[in-house]
Each structure stands twice: as structure tokens, then as C-alpha cells.
Scaffold this motif. Structure first.
Motif, PDB file in Angstrom:
ATOM      1  N   UNK A   1      -5.542   5.939  13.484  1.00  0.00           N
ATOM      2  CA  UNK A   1      -5.483   7.389  13.305  1.00  0.00           C
ATOM      3  C   UNK A   1      -6.140   7.806  11.985  1.00  0.00           C
ATOM      4  N   UNK A   2      -5.811   7.076  10.903  1.00  0.00           N
ATOM      5  CA  UNK A   2      -6.379   7.435   9.596  1.00  0.00           C
ATOM      6  C   UNK A   2      -7.899   7.269   9.615  1.00  0.00           C
ATOM      7  N   UNK A   3      -8.378   6.185  10.219  1.00  0.00           N
ATOM      8  CA  UNK A   3      -9.826   5.948  10.253  1.00  0.00           C
ATOM      9  C   UNK A   3     -10.541   7.013  11.072  1.00  0.00           C
ATOM     10  N   UNK A   4     -10.025   7.286  12.274  1.00  0.00           N
ATOM     11  CA  UNK A   4     -10.681   8.295  13.116  1.00  0.00           C
ATOM     12  C   UNK A   4     -10.672   9.647  12.428  1.00  0.00           C
TER      13      UNK A   4
ATOM     14  N   UNK B   1      -9.393   0.324   6.196  1.00  0.00           N
ATOM     15  CA  UNK B   1      -9.348  -0.679   7.260  1.00  0.00           C
ATOM     16  C   UNK B   1      -8.634  -1.947   6.781  1.00  0.00           C
ATOM     17  N   UNK B   2      -8.889  -2.308   5.515  1.00  0.00           N
ATOM     18  CA  UNK B   2      -8.293  -3.520   4.959  1.00  0.00           C
ATOM     19  C   UNK B   2      -6.800  -3.341   4.705  1.00  0.00           C
ATOM     20  N   UNK B   3      -6.432  -2.150   4.248  1.00  0.00           N
ATOM     21  CA  UNK B   3      -5.068  -1.925   3.779  1.00  0.00           C
ATOM     22  C   UNK B   3      -4.098  -1.524   4.889  1.00  0.00           C
ATOM     23  N   UNK B   4      -4.588  -0.865   5.902  1.00  0.00           N
ATOM     24  CA  UNK B   4      -3.681  -0.320   6.925  1.00  0.00           C
ATOM     25  C   UNK B   4      -3.749  -1.169   8.188  1.00  0.00           C
TER      26      UNK B   4
ATOM     27  N   UNK C   1       0.863  -1.176   0.000  1.00  0.00           N
ATOM     28  CA  UNK C   1       0.000   0.000   0.000  1.00  0.00           C
ATOM     29  C   UNK C   1       0.896   1.221   0.000  1.00  0.00           C
ATOM     30  N   UNK C   2       0.473   2.248  -0.713  1.00  0.00           N
ATOM     31  CA  UNK C   2       1.253   3.471  -0.741  1.00  0.00           C
ATOM     32  C   UNK C   2       0.806   4.402   0.400  1.00  0.00           C
TER      33      UNK C   2
END
Lengths: 316, 316
Positions: free
Chosen positions: A76-79, A66-69, A29-30
Motif C-alpha cells: 500500500x505504501x509503495x503504490x 521496500x527494504x523496511x516494510x 522501523x517507525x
């Protein structure tokens, strides 16, 4: 007072979507690409991206992230990507389900959001969990904690500047008597912190200091045996000195052996677009080290990069 | 389910304003004209009239009505003309200031309005009184009454149909135990009535009846010495059987020696555009006399005419 940096020329929503979709493709993932986009878009732009992503690819961006990270970076990215009221709904739900007497997240959200913001959180809670925030809080807490938390999360405080000084005087006296007598969960103490406007609570605390010499926060500090005291203290702090409260949460999260990533992530994700600039300055003053340096020292990898971007210290 | 009759061809807002202005001119007031307009316009139309009146004549229609009308008729016209959330803000403010243990208006408004409607009431309360509804309620009440009323007026209940039957069973059991033990103001009793969705409370009361044989309302009836019991009973009634509750208020208001105009006015003004048709039918069934006949017998003059118009029984 936001630390968010949105570039002067933002790509179109369609372009952002395409880039994000690309970041998920192929081997690996980038993450750098994901950070360069999401950490530099405001709430409205992120919402538009999420919407367009669903339209274009028939998938929920959050599910793909959610799948990639993974681990702290994922959290943090999701929130961060969630719409603020929905994010607070998720945080209050977690805090309620995993509730412990030392958990202050409910107080934090109930007392630092604007009145209408808290209503939006309750609305988002309805649609996401098919229940009300207050029913879950009341169900999962007991005794003095329920007595305080239920009216806090249900509050819709008046937000005008008008202050009744006579009332501030009389309620400062009530607070002083009750605190002196260690009746921290007294009906009137809770009534005052749970229903008065922030301007009025502030006036009351000023009267308290003028009349009785001490800052109320100081008077709430000396009682190690009392489990309720810390949450009452946090309530006053969140209502009247929210930035100081958040600085302290960051300080304790970073100083903790092993770092409290949960708290660090929560404060950065929820305050970046609100008052993180003030909190950052306070942090620097109080700890003699800039926040981003403390973060870089304590975290690493993509999590570190995303935090640094959100506190406005990357090169974007 | 509304009893309001809006004519098929409504005059323009400007025409309505002009007519109302004419009704105030010269010797005496043309009450008939006022009724023929205001009692036959819906909330949106009345709001538009009030707005246009202020634009055209530089005066507040409500103040002019206040000046020209008097006693029960004035009260009914003013309450009716107010926008519903503002009207409820006025009613809750009065109920709070003149609060007595037998006053059920706060329960009535907190428990019979839709969740968003109650938020609008709290918003209107902010702008009108520069304080929050919950702070005034908490300040003016004490003990068990505050313990119930504060969460009721602060509630933002979930309104979906989803019901948790397992929870209904367990909470029916809690209610039965507490009521049997006469612990009417127990923390959990209040938690259940103040936070659960109306659908969930309804399911719980069904379980209660199935499991323990009696309707909960019946079990809350036999305790003359307890001052708190009537308000708890009213809470259940308003949540689950609102039309029956309002029918009873009307019945008691009309049957009272001398008529309770306050209650009669309040129910007609607040329910005419909501469910007064159902309440009217219930009244007829329960009292063997149509509501309008009972009203005509007990009231007179313009007040009577306005009531009859609002319950949908004049010749408009």
C-alpha cells in the motif's frame, strides 16, 4: 471528492525527508511516522519528497520503503507513494503479466482514467518497461479479450460534453440487438465501448433504457457460462458509473472470506486523491456500515492504519 | 533532412503579417509575395504569423488565404500553413470521411509520425472535430480494414532502440507462416504491425529476410485479387522504409496521366520540414531525373512555384 487530508501547515520537503530517513534508522522501523507523513501528502508533495530524498541521501525512497516494510502495508505504501501514472503503469504491467480472463484491472485503468491520464500511463510504461502498454496487452491476451482490451488501453477518448442523440439512438439499437443475440464481442459492440466518448456512451445507455426498458448492466447479467460477459459489463460500469464500480470492488474485497487485500489496496491507493469520498458514501449507503468500520474490522496493524488514514478517517 | 529554406535574416512577425495583408489588397492577389513569405518560414514562425495576423487584423489568415487563392495552389498553401498536428488532423478527417479500401493516408499518418506526434494529431482532432480520430476511423471502416486501421491510429509505440532478437525470430516465423497461408489479416500479423516498436518491426523483418530469403515487401506483392494486401504492404513500408514509401507516392503521383495533385501536395506539405531532402535524393536516383525537374514538367503557375520553393529549389 478526495479523502486525502493534508495538514494546514505542511513541514518543508527537507524536514519530511529527514523524518522519513529517521523512521528507517536504528532497531525497527517507525511505521507510525511513515504513515503520518506519506498518508498526508498529495501527489505533488510526495513526488517532491522522493526527489529530495534521492538528492539528499543518494537513495531511492521507494527502495528504502521496500527494504523496511513488509506484506500488505508495504504494498500500500509503495503504490501510494508512486506518481499516479507510474503507479498505473506498474498495475497494468502486473495485470498483463498475470493476466486471467477474470482480471478486470486493465479495463478499470483504461476506462476510469481521464483521456490524457491514460496517455501519461502509456508514457510511464514506456520509460519503466521499455515497451508499450498495448504491445504487452496484445501479446498476453487472445481472442475476444484481446479484441476488447487492445482498443481500450489504446483509447484517447474525446472528453467534451457534446452528444449526438441520433447516433445514441442508433447505437443503442445495435447494442440491444447484439446483446439479445448474445453476440457480446461483436465488432460494433467493441467499437462503441472502445471509441465513443464517455458522454456519448452515457447518452447511448440512456437511449437503451428509454427504448428497451432495461438498464444495459442488467441485460448483461444473466449468462453464467460466458467468460467474456463480466469484462464487457465492467467496461460499461467503469465508463459510465465508475464510483459504483469501485464501491462494488471494495464491497467484494471486504466481504470475501479472508479479504482481497490486492483489490482493497488498489482501490484505496488509486482513488484516494480522486473520488474516494463519493465511493465511501456509496459504500456506507449500500452496506449500512461506514467503509472505515468495515476496514477496521477486516484488517489490522499498520496496514489498517494506513488505509484508515488514506480514506480520511484518522485523527490527522 | 528538411528542404525548407529559411532566409538568414527573417523579417519580424509583424512585418510578415503586414506583407501578407498587403498581398491580399486591391485588384488581384500577389501570389509571389505569399510564396516568398510562407514557403520560407518554419512551423513555429508560421504559427506566430497566424497568431499575430489574428491579433492585428481580427481575421484568420487561413480564411483570408482560402478567399484569395484557388485550386491546387490554395490547397498546398493552406495545408502547409497549418500547424503539423492540425494539418494531419485535417488529412485524417478527409481520409476517413472519403475512405476507400485503396486510401492509404491513414496508414501513412499513423505509421510515419513519431509516437508523440501521433498523440498530438489525436489531440488536434479532438479540438477541431469534437470527436476522436479512432472513433471516426472505426465508424467509417469495416472488417479487416477496421481491424488494422483502428489499432494503427491508436498506437503509441515505444521509441527506444532496444530490440528483442528472440522475439524478432519468433514473430518473423509467425509473419512468414501467415503470409504463406495468405492469412494477411490474421490477429497476430495485425498485433505485430500495430503494436511493436519500429526498431522491433525492423529487427523482425531482418530476421524474416535472413531466415526465409525474401524481403517481406516482395512476399506481399503477388496477389492481385486481395484488396487488403496493398494496405498491409503500405503499413510495413511506412514503418520501416518511410522515405522509400514517400518516394513511391511521389513517383506514382507524377507518373500518373494527369498528375495526382492530391498526393503530390500532401507529401510535399507534410515532409518538407521532415525528410523531403532524403526523399528527393531517392527520387532522383530511382527516376534518373531530379524531383524539381519532374515537378516543373508536370505542374504550372503558382502551384508549381510553391512546390519548387518547398522542395528547396527556388532562388530564395
Amino acid at each position: 471528492m478526495s479523502t486525502l487530508i493534508v495538514p494546514p501547515h505542511v513541514p518543508s520537503v527537507a524536514e519530511d525527508c529527514e523524518q522519513l530517513h529517521k523512521a528507517f534508522e536504528g532497531w525497527g522501523t517507525n511505521e507510525r511516522l511513515i504513515i503520518s507523513i506519506l498518508a498526508h501528502r498529495n501527489a505533488g508533495q510526495r513526488k517532491a519528497i522522493r526527489h529530495a530524498y534521492a538528492e539528499t541521501y543518494g537513495k531511492d525512497l521507494l527502495k528504502d520503503l521496500d527494504k523496511e516494510l513488509s506484506s500488505d502495508f508495504e504494498r500500500l505504501v509503495l503504490l501510494w507513494t508512486l506518481d499516479p501514472p507510474e503507479r498505473d503503469a506498474v498495475l497494468t504491467d502486473e495485470a498483463t503479466k498475470k493476466w486471467t480472463k477474470s482480471n478486470q484491472v486493465l479495463v478499470e485503468i483504461a476506462c476510469t482514467r481521464p483521456s490524457k491520464g491514460l496517455i501519461l500511463v502509456r508514457e510511464a510504461y514506456h520509460s519503466r518497461f521499455k515497451r508499450s502498454l498495448e504491445e504487452d496487452v496484445a501479446y498476453h491476451t487472445t481472442g475476444d479479450f484481446r479484441k476488447l482490451l487492445l482498443p481500450l488501453v489504446s483509447s484517447y477518448r474525446y472528453e467534451g460534453d457534446e452528444v449526438n442523440l441520433r447516433l445514441a439512438k442508433s447505437e443503442a439499437k445495435i447494442l440491444h440487438e447484439k446483446i439479445k443475440g448474445k453476440h457480446y464481442s461483436d465488432d460494433d459492440v467493441i467499437r462503441i465501448v472502445a471509441t465513443r466518448s464517455k458522454a456519448q456512451v452515457n447518452a447511448t445507455l440512456n437511449e437503451y433504457k428509454n427504448e428497451f426498458g432495461n438498464d444495459i448492466i442488467k441485460d448483461l447479467e444473466h449468462d453464467d457460462d460466458n467468460e467474456f460477459l463480466p469484462i464487457l459489463k465492467a467496461t460499461f460500469e467503469c465508463l459510465v458509473y465508475p464510483e459504483n464500480y469501485f464501491e462494488k470492488v471494495l464491497r467484494e474485497a471486504i466481504n470475501k472470506r479472508g479479504t482481497d487485500e490486492g483489490a482493497l489496496t488498489r482501490v484505496v491507493a488509486t482513488r484516494a486523491e480522486v473520488d474516494l469520498k463519493i465511493i465511501k458514501d456509496l459504500y456506507h449507503k449500500r452496506n449500512s456500515v461506514p467503509l472505515h468500520r468495515a476496514i477496521v474490522k477486516d484488517t489490522h496493524g499498520d496496514y489498517e492504519k494506513m488505509l484508515v488514514a488514506l480514506i480520511g478517517e484518522d485523527d490527522a
